[in-house]
Scaffold this motif. Structure first.
Motif, PDB file in Angstrom:
ATOM      1  N   PHE A 177       0.823  -1.212   0.000  1.00 54.08           N
ATOM      2  CA  PHE A 177       0.000   0.000   0.000  1.00 54.08           C
ATOM      3  C   PHE A 177       0.860   1.267   0.000  1.00 54.08           C
ATOM      4  N   LEU A 178       2.015   1.222   0.622  1.00 54.40           N
ATOM      5  CA  LEU A 178       2.929   2.362   0.556  1.00 54.40           C
ATOM      6  C   LEU A 178       3.426   2.574  -0.872  1.00 54.40           C
ATOM      7  N   ALA A 179       3.658   1.484  -1.597  1.00 50.79           N
ATOM      8  CA  ALA A 179       4.102   1.585  -2.989  1.00 50.79           C
ATOM      9  C   ALA A 179       3.043   2.273  -3.839  1.00 50.79           C
ATOM     10  N   LEU A 180       1.783   1.916  -3.634  1.00 52.32           N
ATOM     11  CA  LEU A 180       0.701   2.510  -4.414  1.00 52.32           C
ATOM     12  C   LEU A 180       0.573   4.005  -4.166  1.00 52.32           C
ATOM     13  N   ALA A 181       0.999   4.448  -2.979  1.00 51.74           N
ATOM     14  CA  ALA A 181       0.863   5.866  -2.619  1.00 51.74           C
ATOM     15  C   ALA A 181       2.015   6.723  -3.127  1.00 51.74           C
ATOM     16  N   GLN A 182       3.053   6.119  -3.681  1.00 51.87           N
ATOM     17  CA  GLN A 182       4.244   6.869  -4.086  1.00 51.87           C
ATOM     18  C   GLN A 182       4.042   7.571  -5.431  1.00 51.87           C
ATOM     19  N   THR A 183       4.645   8.743  -5.550  1.00 54.16           N
ATOM     20  CA  THR A 183       4.673   9.450  -6.843  1.00 54.16           C
ATOM     21  C   THR A 183       6.007   9.233  -7.555  1.00 54.16           C
ATOM     22  N   ASP A 184       7.007   8.804  -6.806  1.00 57.35           N
ATOM     23  CA  ASP A 184       8.318   8.495  -7.371  1.00 57.35           C
ATOM     24  C   ASP A 184       8.359   7.013  -7.759  1.00 57.35           C
TER      25      ASP A 184
END
Length: 318
Positions: free
Chosen positions: A94-101
Protein backbone atom coordinates in the motif's frame (compact mmCIF):
# COMPACT_ATOMS: atom_id res chain seq x y z
CA UNK A 1 61.63 -26.51 60.13
CA UNK A 2 58.05 -26.02 61.20
CA UNK A 3 57.83 -22.57 59.67
CA UNK A 4 59.25 -23.73 56.35
CA UNK A 5 56.86 -26.66 56.32
CA UNK A 6 53.88 -24.45 57.15
CA UNK A 7 54.77 -22.01 54.36
CA UNK A 8 54.97 -24.75 51.76
CA UNK A 9 51.72 -26.26 53.02
CA UNK A 10 49.93 -22.90 52.75
CA UNK A 11 51.25 -22.41 49.23
CA UNK A 12 50.02 -25.85 48.22
CA UNK A 13 46.61 -25.12 49.73
CA UNK A 14 46.39 -21.82 47.81
CA UNK A 15 47.31 -23.63 44.62
CA UNK A 16 44.52 -26.10 45.26
CA UNK A 17 41.96 -23.38 46.07
CA UNK A 18 42.65 -21.06 43.09
CA UNK A 19 41.38 -23.45 40.39
CA UNK A 20 38.23 -24.04 42.41
CA UNK A 21 37.60 -20.29 42.57
CA UNK A 22 38.07 -20.01 38.80
CA UNK A 23 35.59 -22.83 38.20
CA UNK A 24 33.03 -21.20 40.49
CA UNK A 25 33.46 -17.82 38.83
CA UNK A 26 33.12 -19.35 35.35
CA UNK A 27 29.97 -21.17 36.42
CA UNK A 28 28.52 -17.96 37.80
CA UNK A 29 29.26 -16.10 34.56
CA UNK A 30 27.69 -18.86 32.46
CA UNK A 31 24.68 -18.93 34.74
CA UNK A 32 24.35 -15.17 34.39
CA UNK A 33 24.42 -15.42 30.60
CA UNK A 34 21.84 -18.20 30.69
CA UNK A 35 19.53 -16.16 32.90
CA UNK A 36 19.99 -13.13 30.61
CA UNK A 37 19.04 -15.06 27.46
CA UNK A 38 16.12 -16.77 29.16
CA UNK A 39 14.78 -13.42 30.33
CA UNK A 40 15.31 -11.96 26.85
CA UNK A 41 13.54 -14.90 25.23
CA UNK A 42 10.61 -14.63 27.64
CA UNK A 43 10.41 -10.87 27.15
CA UNK A 44 10.34 -11.19 23.38
CA UNK A 45 7.70 -13.86 23.34
CA UNK A 46 5.70 -12.11 26.01
CA UNK A 47 5.73 -8.97 23.85
CA UNK A 48 4.40 -10.79 20.76
CA UNK A 49 0.72 -10.60 21.78
CA UNK A 50 1.08 -6.88 22.44
CA UNK A 51 2.91 -6.43 19.12
CA UNK A 52 0.13 -8.32 17.33
CA UNK A 53 -2.48 -6.11 18.98
CA UNK A 54 -0.55 -2.99 18.03
CA UNK A 55 -0.25 -4.16 14.41
CA UNK A 56 -3.99 -4.83 14.28
CA UNK A 57 -4.70 -1.34 15.63
CA UNK A 58 -2.36 0.28 13.12
CA UNK A 59 -3.88 -1.79 10.31
CA UNK A 60 -7.38 -0.70 11.25
CA UNK A 61 -6.16 2.91 11.13
CA UNK A 62 -4.46 2.27 7.74
CA UNK A 63 -1.23 3.59 9.25
CA UNK A 64 1.00 1.67 6.85
CA UNK A 65 4.10 3.74 7.58
CA UNK A 66 3.99 2.86 11.28
CA UNK A 67 3.37 -0.80 10.46
CA UNK A 68 6.37 -0.76 8.15
CA UNK A 69 8.58 0.73 10.88
CA UNK A 70 7.31 -1.56 13.65
CA UNK A 71 7.73 -4.73 11.59
CA UNK A 72 11.30 -3.75 10.77
CA UNK A 73 12.03 -3.66 14.52
CA UNK A 74 10.21 -6.94 15.16
CA UNK A 75 12.08 -8.72 12.37
CA UNK A 76 15.39 -7.37 13.61
CA UNK A 77 14.71 -8.98 16.99
CA UNK A 78 13.13 -12.18 15.66
CA UNK A 79 13.94 -12.78 11.99
CA UNK A 80 11.36 -14.66 9.84
CA UNK A 81 8.53 -13.99 12.29
CA UNK A 82 5.51 -14.80 10.12
CA UNK A 83 3.13 -12.20 11.51
CA UNK A 84 5.65 -9.40 11.06
CA UNK A 85 6.55 -10.57 7.53
CA UNK A 86 2.90 -10.65 6.49
CA UNK A 87 2.07 -7.21 7.85
CA UNK A 88 5.29 -5.80 6.38
CA UNK A 89 4.42 -7.17 2.96
CA UNK A 90 0.91 -5.73 3.05
CA UNK A 91 2.10 -2.34 4.33
CA UNK A 92 4.85 -2.12 1.71
CA UNK A 93 2.29 -2.86 -1.03
CA UNK A 94 0.00 0.00 0.00
CA UNK A 95 2.93 2.36 0.56
CA UNK A 96 4.10 1.59 -2.99
CA UNK A 97 0.70 2.51 -4.41
CA UNK A 98 0.86 5.87 -2.62
CA UNK A 99 4.24 6.87 -4.09
CA UNK A 100 4.67 9.45 -6.84
CA UNK A 101 8.32 8.50 -7.37
CA UNK A 102 8.46 5.30 -9.50
CA UNK A 103 11.82 4.25 -8.02
CA UNK A 104 10.52 4.56 -4.47
CA UNK A 105 7.38 2.68 -5.45
CA UNK A 106 9.47 -0.08 -7.00
CA UNK A 107 11.56 -0.33 -3.82
CA UNK A 108 8.42 -0.80 -1.70
CA UNK A 109 7.08 -3.37 -4.18
CA UNK A 110 10.34 -5.31 -3.91
CA UNK A 111 10.01 -5.33 -0.13
CA UNK A 112 6.41 -6.48 -0.43
CA UNK A 113 7.39 -9.36 -2.73
CA UNK A 114 10.26 -10.50 -0.51
CA UNK A 115 8.23 -10.28 2.70
CA UNK A 116 5.16 -12.04 1.33
CA UNK A 117 7.15 -14.84 -0.28
CA UNK A 118 8.93 -15.47 3.02
CA UNK A 119 5.67 -15.34 4.97
CA UNK A 120 4.10 -17.82 2.54
CA UNK A 121 6.68 -20.45 3.53
CA UNK A 122 5.55 -20.66 7.15
CA UNK A 123 1.99 -19.34 6.87
CA UNK A 124 -0.92 -21.30 8.29
CA UNK A 125 -2.88 -23.20 5.67
CA UNK A 126 -5.98 -21.02 5.99
CA UNK A 127 -3.93 -17.81 5.47
CA UNK A 128 -1.96 -18.92 2.40
CA UNK A 129 -4.67 -18.13 -0.20
CA UNK A 130 -4.91 -14.51 0.95
CA UNK A 131 -1.12 -14.11 0.84
CA UNK A 132 -1.08 -15.65 -2.67
CA UNK A 133 -3.75 -13.15 -3.71
CA UNK A 134 -1.69 -10.23 -2.37
CA UNK A 135 1.44 -11.59 -4.05
CA UNK A 136 -0.42 -11.74 -7.36
CA UNK A 137 -1.51 -8.11 -7.02
CA UNK A 138 2.00 -7.09 -6.00
CA UNK A 139 3.55 -8.74 -9.05
CA UNK A 140 0.93 -7.08 -11.27
CA UNK A 141 1.90 -3.61 -10.04
CA UNK A 142 5.60 -4.50 -10.10
CA UNK A 143 5.09 -5.43 -13.75
CA UNK A 144 3.63 -1.98 -14.46
CA UNK A 145 6.52 -0.22 -12.71
CA UNK A 146 9.26 -2.25 -14.39
CA UNK A 147 11.05 -1.17 -17.54
CA UNK A 148 10.85 -4.79 -18.71
CA UNK A 149 7.49 -6.43 -18.08
CA UNK A 150 8.62 -9.82 -16.82
CA UNK A 151 6.21 -10.26 -13.91
CA UNK A 152 2.79 -10.78 -15.48
CA UNK A 153 3.28 -14.56 -15.46
CA UNK A 154 3.97 -14.48 -11.72
CA UNK A 155 0.86 -12.36 -11.18
CA UNK A 156 -1.17 -15.00 -13.04
CA UNK A 157 0.49 -17.82 -11.09
CA UNK A 158 -0.28 -16.50 -7.63
CA UNK A 159 -3.78 -15.23 -8.49
CA UNK A 160 -4.78 -18.60 -9.97
CA UNK A 161 -3.26 -20.36 -6.94
CA UNK A 162 -5.43 -18.18 -4.68
CA UNK A 163 -8.52 -19.01 -6.75
CA UNK A 164 -7.70 -22.73 -6.71
CA UNK A 165 -7.54 -22.54 -2.91
CA UNK A 166 -11.03 -21.05 -2.80
CA UNK A 167 -10.07 -17.41 -2.23
CA UNK A 168 -12.43 -14.79 -3.68
CA UNK A 169 -12.11 -11.03 -4.10
CA UNK A 170 -14.04 -8.54 -6.23
CA UNK A 171 -10.95 -7.50 -8.20
CA UNK A 172 -9.19 -10.84 -8.63
CA UNK A 173 -10.58 -11.59 -12.11
CA UNK A 174 -9.89 -8.05 -13.28
CA UNK A 175 -6.24 -8.39 -12.22
CA UNK A 176 -6.12 -11.77 -13.95
CA UNK A 177 -7.61 -10.35 -17.14
CA UNK A 178 -5.10 -7.51 -17.26
CA UNK A 179 -2.21 -9.88 -16.57
CA UNK A 180 -3.32 -12.28 -19.30
CA UNK A 181 -3.57 -9.28 -21.65
CA UNK A 182 0.04 -8.34 -20.86
CA UNK A 183 1.05 -11.90 -21.75
CA UNK A 184 -0.84 -11.74 -25.06
CA UNK A 185 -3.23 -14.48 -23.88
CA UNK A 186 -6.32 -12.85 -25.38
CA UNK A 187 -8.85 -15.65 -24.92
CA UNK A 188 -7.87 -16.14 -21.27
CA UNK A 189 -8.02 -12.38 -20.76
CA UNK A 190 -11.55 -12.18 -22.20
CA UNK A 191 -12.68 -15.08 -20.01
CA UNK A 192 -11.29 -13.44 -16.87
CA UNK A 193 -12.81 -10.05 -17.74
CA UNK A 194 -16.18 -11.70 -18.36
CA UNK A 195 -16.04 -13.18 -14.85
CA UNK A 196 -15.07 -9.78 -13.48
CA UNK A 197 -18.13 -8.15 -15.06
CA UNK A 198 -20.39 -10.18 -12.77
CA UNK A 199 -19.21 -8.12 -9.79
CA UNK A 200 -17.92 -4.95 -11.42
CA UNK A 201 -18.94 -3.04 -14.54
CA UNK A 202 -16.54 -0.11 -14.26
CA UNK A 203 -15.56 1.92 -17.30
CA UNK A 204 -12.00 0.68 -16.98
CA UNK A 205 -13.13 -2.93 -17.12
CA UNK A 206 -15.53 -2.34 -20.02
CA UNK A 207 -12.78 -0.65 -22.03
CA UNK A 208 -10.30 -3.42 -21.21
CA UNK A 209 -12.60 -6.19 -22.44
CA UNK A 210 -13.49 -4.20 -25.58
CA UNK A 211 -9.79 -3.85 -26.39
CA UNK A 212 -9.26 -7.59 -25.99
CA UNK A 213 -12.18 -8.41 -28.28
CA UNK A 214 -10.81 -5.96 -30.86
CA UNK A 215 -7.36 -7.47 -30.57
CA UNK A 216 -8.90 -10.90 -31.08
CA UNK A 217 -10.66 -9.73 -34.24
CA UNK A 218 -14.10 -9.88 -32.59
CA UNK A 219 -15.18 -6.36 -33.42
CA UNK A 220 -18.91 -7.03 -33.12
CA UNK A 221 -18.35 -8.26 -29.56
CA UNK A 222 -16.24 -5.20 -28.74
CA UNK A 223 -18.69 -2.52 -29.88
CA UNK A 224 -21.44 -3.00 -27.24
CA UNK A 225 -18.94 -2.37 -24.43
CA UNK A 226 -17.77 0.83 -26.11
CA UNK A 227 -21.35 2.01 -26.63
CA UNK A 228 -22.05 1.44 -22.94
CA UNK A 229 -19.10 3.60 -21.93
CA UNK A 230 -20.06 6.41 -24.31
CA UNK A 231 -23.64 6.38 -23.03
CA UNK A 232 -22.91 6.14 -19.30
CA UNK A 233 -19.58 7.90 -18.80
CA UNK A 234 -19.08 11.46 -17.64
CA UNK A 235 -15.30 11.15 -18.01
CA UNK A 236 -14.25 12.81 -21.26
CA UNK A 237 -10.99 10.87 -21.39
CA UNK A 238 -12.90 7.58 -21.44
CA UNK A 239 -15.35 8.90 -24.03
CA UNK A 240 -12.56 10.01 -26.37
CA UNK A 241 -10.67 6.75 -25.88
CA UNK A 242 -13.80 4.78 -26.78
CA UNK A 243 -14.38 6.99 -29.83
CA UNK A 244 -10.83 6.29 -31.02
CA UNK A 245 -11.27 2.54 -30.65
CA UNK A 246 -14.67 2.70 -32.38
CA UNK A 247 -13.07 4.63 -35.23
CA UNK A 248 -10.39 1.95 -35.58
CA UNK A 249 -13.08 -0.75 -35.58
CA UNK A 250 -15.08 1.05 -38.25
CA UNK A 251 -11.99 1.32 -40.45
CA UNK A 252 -11.39 -2.43 -40.09
CA UNK A 253 -14.99 -2.91 -41.27
CA UNK A 254 -14.56 -0.41 -44.17
CA UNK A 255 -17.22 1.77 -42.55
CA UNK A 256 -15.37 4.99 -43.36
CA UNK A 257 -18.28 7.38 -42.79
CA UNK A 258 -18.79 6.36 -39.16
CA UNK A 259 -15.02 6.20 -38.60
CA UNK A 260 -14.60 9.74 -39.90
CA UNK A 261 -17.41 10.97 -37.62
CA UNK A 262 -15.68 9.48 -34.57
CA UNK A 263 -12.27 11.00 -35.42
CA UNK A 264 -13.70 14.44 -36.21
CA UNK A 265 -15.63 14.42 -32.92
CA UNK A 266 -12.38 13.64 -31.10
CA UNK A 267 -10.51 16.48 -32.81
CA UNK A 268 -13.23 19.00 -31.93
CA UNK A 269 -12.63 18.23 -28.26
CA UNK A 270 -8.87 17.60 -28.50
CA UNK A 271 -7.09 19.29 -31.44
CA UNK A 272 -3.84 17.49 -30.51
CA UNK A 273 -5.19 13.95 -30.78
CA UNK A 274 -2.47 12.37 -32.94
CA UNK A 275 -4.26 9.02 -33.31
CA UNK A 276 -7.37 10.74 -34.68
CA UNK A 277 -5.32 12.57 -37.33
CA UNK A 278 -3.64 9.28 -38.20
CA UNK A 279 -7.03 7.54 -38.51
CA UNK A 280 -8.35 10.24 -40.82
CA UNK A 281 -5.19 9.83 -42.92
CA UNK A 282 -5.95 6.11 -43.27
CA UNK A 283 -9.49 6.89 -44.42
CA UNK A 284 -8.30 9.37 -47.06
CA UNK A 285 -5.71 6.85 -48.19
CA UNK A 286 -8.44 4.23 -48.68
CA UNK A 287 -10.50 6.81 -50.60
CA UNK A 288 -7.54 7.49 -52.89
CA UNK A 289 -6.82 11.04 -51.69
CA UNK A 290 -3.10 10.76 -50.82
CA UNK A 291 -2.65 14.54 -50.55
CA UNK A 292 -5.17 14.75 -47.70
CA UNK A 293 -3.83 11.53 -46.23
CA UNK A 294 -0.25 12.87 -46.01
CA UNK A 295 -1.53 16.20 -44.65
CA UNK A 296 -3.27 14.42 -41.77
CA UNK A 297 -0.25 12.21 -41.07
CA UNK A 298 1.90 15.34 -40.86
CA UNK A 299 -0.62 16.78 -38.38
CA UNK A 300 -0.31 13.57 -36.38
CA UNK A 301 3.47 14.03 -36.28
CA UNK A 302 3.09 17.66 -35.26
CA UNK A 303 0.94 16.52 -32.31
CA UNK A 304 3.22 13.55 -31.52
CA UNK A 305 6.66 13.72 -33.13
CA UNK A 306 7.33 9.99 -32.78
CA UNK A 307 3.92 8.64 -33.78
CA UNK A 308 4.94 5.23 -35.22
CA UNK A 309 2.07 4.83 -37.68
CA UNK A 310 2.39 8.33 -39.13
CA UNK A 311 6.19 8.02 -39.38
CA UNK A 312 5.84 4.76 -41.30
CA UNK A 313 3.21 6.16 -43.64
CA UNK A 314 5.15 9.36 -44.43
CA UNK A 315 8.32 7.34 -45.14
CA UNK A 316 6.52 4.78 -47.30
CA UNK A 317 4.61 7.37 -49.36
CA UNK A 318 7.59 9.51 -50.40
Amino acid sequence: MKNRYDTRTATVKRKIKLPRVAVILTALVLFGFAVFFVIRFIAKHASQPSAAAELETLWAAKDYESIYTLTETLLHDVPFQNLALTYRGYAAFFLALAQTDPQQAQSYMDTAVNSLRLSLISAKKNLKPQIEYMLGKTYFHKNILSAYHYYADLAVHYLTEALASGYTADDIYEYLGLSYADLGMTNESIAAFTEALSVNSSETLLLAIARQYYKNGQTEAAKPYLYRIKNMSTDEVFILTCAQLLGDIYISENNFADAKAEFEMILKKDPNAADAYYGLGLIYEQEGDLIKARAHWRKALKAQVNHPGALHKIDSKK
